[in-house]
Design an enzyme around this catalytic site. Structure first.
Site, PDB file in Angstrom:
ATOM      1  N   HIS A   1      -2.695   6.761   4.138  1.00 55.09           N
ATOM      2  CA  HIS A   1      -1.741   5.805   4.284  1.00 55.09           C
ATOM      3  C   HIS A   1      -0.177   6.144   3.703  1.00 55.09           C
ATOM      4  CE1 HIS A   1      -0.673   1.269   4.834  1.00 55.09           C
ATOM      5  NE2 HIS A   1      -0.229   2.100   5.721  1.00 55.09           N
TER       6      HIS A   1
ATOM      7  N   CYS B   1       0.852  -0.999  -0.013  1.00 58.40           N
ATOM      8  CA  CYS B   1      -0.066  -0.023   0.153  1.00 58.40           C
ATOM      9  C   CYS B   1       0.874   1.229   0.127  1.00 58.40           C
ATOM     10  CB  CYS B   1      -0.795  -0.117   1.342  1.00 58.40           C
ATOM     11  SG  CYS B   1      -1.907  -1.373   1.432  1.00 58.40           S
TER      12      CYS B   1
END
Length: 564
Positions: free
Chosen positions: A130, A74
């Protein structure tokens, strides 16, 4: 093969400047990102266990991105998208940012939203970030986004918007915001629908404005939620897939179904507000699915080997599609290898934005090829999939050649991990073409077709999009030896060419380029967890813990209390 220096020279050649007239009416840019979706979990590749008619329609009416690559996790993947750089050049090459860790994507990188904002765009992030939040300056609205509605960290519960990190012994923490403030309205709403509704609102509010729209809809789906209830979807959606025997796979199908509906809703809203014709819409997954192991969601990367957080094609080759009325070859497959860092220069070209050479991008501008004819020649290029000297793994692609040295997780996830389900088939499969053409996305896009989307064209494209493996000839154990593959003929990485005398020059060039890239790498930004990050010390919410003073007495945090 050309010499490496000649190959890299081709990458540096200028292949067309942005059209200055485009600045008069810049296109809206909408990026819809799935999280941990499997390569084979879109039905345009031929899977029949559950259908994704809206995503498929985007690919059939637009261009199916056949060889689309992204880093296998991610944080590195999102950092590469927004910075246009390899993870080794942003300090994100070694693992993701866990919520309790005090670091972020390097502040030295100028990000895509900053560039587009400087060119007059309204820049909006809906969903996952993130890329760091331990300090306010790491957060989305300090990195170029005018507006953020979503969560800062790695994942959340699909209904209660809380997360508990799997390794560190920290409390459950609430993580959902509107800009910098906690957002607690619409309690219990399913997050895929919540994010989609917010994206729809932004599109509608933008309809009468001259300012172009940059919208990144970064979904939680299909990432798992917390360990106590990892796969979540509305019960009525799960019941649609009662024919799937595996209960976890059934829930996953429902998660993907809601994601697919989100794509249809966005396309319908763009069409209803007369903004579709001047929009570029991209859908893709940030990396391959974690079929097994940590954060396993049952996603399938068939027939590719490996999964999320591995150097293999199952981790780095992702599902993707693009639509724009500016594409001359709408309705075709785009087979040019494409890397996620290419979007910054590619979309900048499409928007008529001149980029400063000081950005030091690793991505290349592929707008001439994407927007040009279906038979446009491929641009020779490199893709650094991973270079992590902590885990001692490197994977580099130069043209058709892929080099792998080392692996992750002691090789536990290096093989083909999933197979296609042949018995539990979606009842709509028998009328697949009709289902696709009746989707919200197809209804929105059909008026712009260069050729009518017929059942025959759908069948041909679907057949061509299927990945076919060759015969296993010489396997490779990356813990003991180097691996070399011709990805153009061996997409499933089954024939190791490293011992072939005929390929010795190729191998030498790849080894040399890895050494050069290693010499240019930044130090990994990863830092150890901080006890001060515990949500129990911050009213049960994930906060910018490096600057926000923690409480003295820890609180008991659960799914019920609201920290707003």
């Amino acid at each position: 093969m050309r010499s490496l220096s000649a190959f890299l020279l081709l990458l540096c050649l200028q292949r067309g400047k942005p059209d200055e007239s485009a600045a008069a009416r810049r296109p809206n840019i909408i990026i819809i990102m799935a999280d941990d979706m499997g390569f084979d979990d879109v039905s345009f590749r031929g899977g029949r266990e559950f259908l994704t008619p809206n995503i498929d329609a985007l690919a059939y009416h637009g261009r199916l991105l056949d060889r689309f690559y992204a880093p296998a996790m991610c944080t590195p993947s999102r950092g590469a998208l927004l910075s246009g750089r390899y993870p080794i050049h942003t300090g994100t090459q070694h693992f993701v940012i866990s919520n309790e860790e005090p670091w972020a994507l390097t502040l030295n990188a100028t990000l895509m939203p900053e560039i587009f904002k400087g060119a007059g765009y309204s820049t909006n992030l809906v969903g996952k970030w993130h890329l760091g939040f331990s300090r306010p300056e790491y957060t989305p609205t300090r990195r170029g986004f005018d507006y953020h509605f979503g969560y800062w960290g790695a994942y959340i519960d699909y209904f209660q918007r809380r997360s508990k990190m799997p390794v560190a012994n920290y409390s459950l923490g609430y993580d959902f915001r509107r800009n910098m403030e906690l957002e607690c309205r619409d309690r219990g709403a399913y997050v895929t629908d919540l994010l989609t509704a917010e994206a729809e609102r932004l599109i509608k509010d933008h309809a009468d404005k001259e300012q172009p729209l940059f919208l990144m809809l970064s979904h939680l789906a299909a990432h798992t939620a917390n360990k106590d209830d990892p796969l979540q979807a509305p019960e009525e959606e799960i019941q649609k897939f009662a024919y799937i025997k595996d209960p976890n796979r059934r829930k996953y199908a429902a998660i993907i179904s809601k994601l697919d509906q989100s794509v249809g809703r966005i396309m319908s809203t763009l069409a209803a507000t007369d903004q579709l014709e001047n929009s570029i819409v991209i859908f893709y997954s940030d990396n391959g699915a974690p079929s097994v192991g940590m954060f396993a969601n049952t996603g399938s990367n068939f027939p590719l080997r490996g999964q999320k957080n591995t150097p293999w094609e199952g981790g780095v080759r992702v599902a993707g599609a693009i639509w724009s009325s500016k594409l001359q070859a709408r309705g075709s497959i785009f087979s040019q290898p494409l890397y996620v860092a290419d979007w910054l220069p590619t979309l900048s070209h499409a928007a008529g934005i001149e980029l400063d050479s000081s950005l030091k991008l690793d991505g290349i501008d592929l707008w001439p090829e994407l927007s040009g004819s279906a038979d446009a020649p491929h641009v020779p290029r490199e893709i650094l999939h991973i270079l992590d000297d902590i885990w001692r793994v490197a994977a580099l692609q130069l043209g058709q050649w892929k080099y792998v040295n080392g692996t992750t997780a002691a090789g536990r996830y290096d093989s083909l991990l999933t197979y296609r389900e042949l018995d539990d088939l979606d009842p709509r499969e028998s009328r697949y073409a009709v289902t696709v053409r009746n989707s919200a996305t197809s209804r929105a896009l059909s008026r712009y077709d260069l050729r009518r989307l017929t059942q025959q064209r759908i069948s041909i494209t679907r057949r061509l999009a299927a990945v076919r493996c060759g015969d296993l000839q010489r396997s490779c154990n990356p813990l003991l030896e180097e691996c070399l593959y011709d990805i153009s003929t061996d997409p499933c990485e089954q024939n190791n060419l490293v011992y072939s005398e005929r390929h010795s020059d190729v191998l030498a060039a790849l080894r040399r380029r890895v050494r050069e890239l290693r010499a240019s790498a930044s130090r990994p930004g990863n830092r150890a967890s901080m006890p001060e990050a515990d949500p129990a010390l911050h009213t049960c919410a994930w906060e910018s813990f490096e600057v926000l003073k923690p409480g003295i007495v820890p609180l008991e945090c659960d799914y019920d209390g609201v920290p707003c």
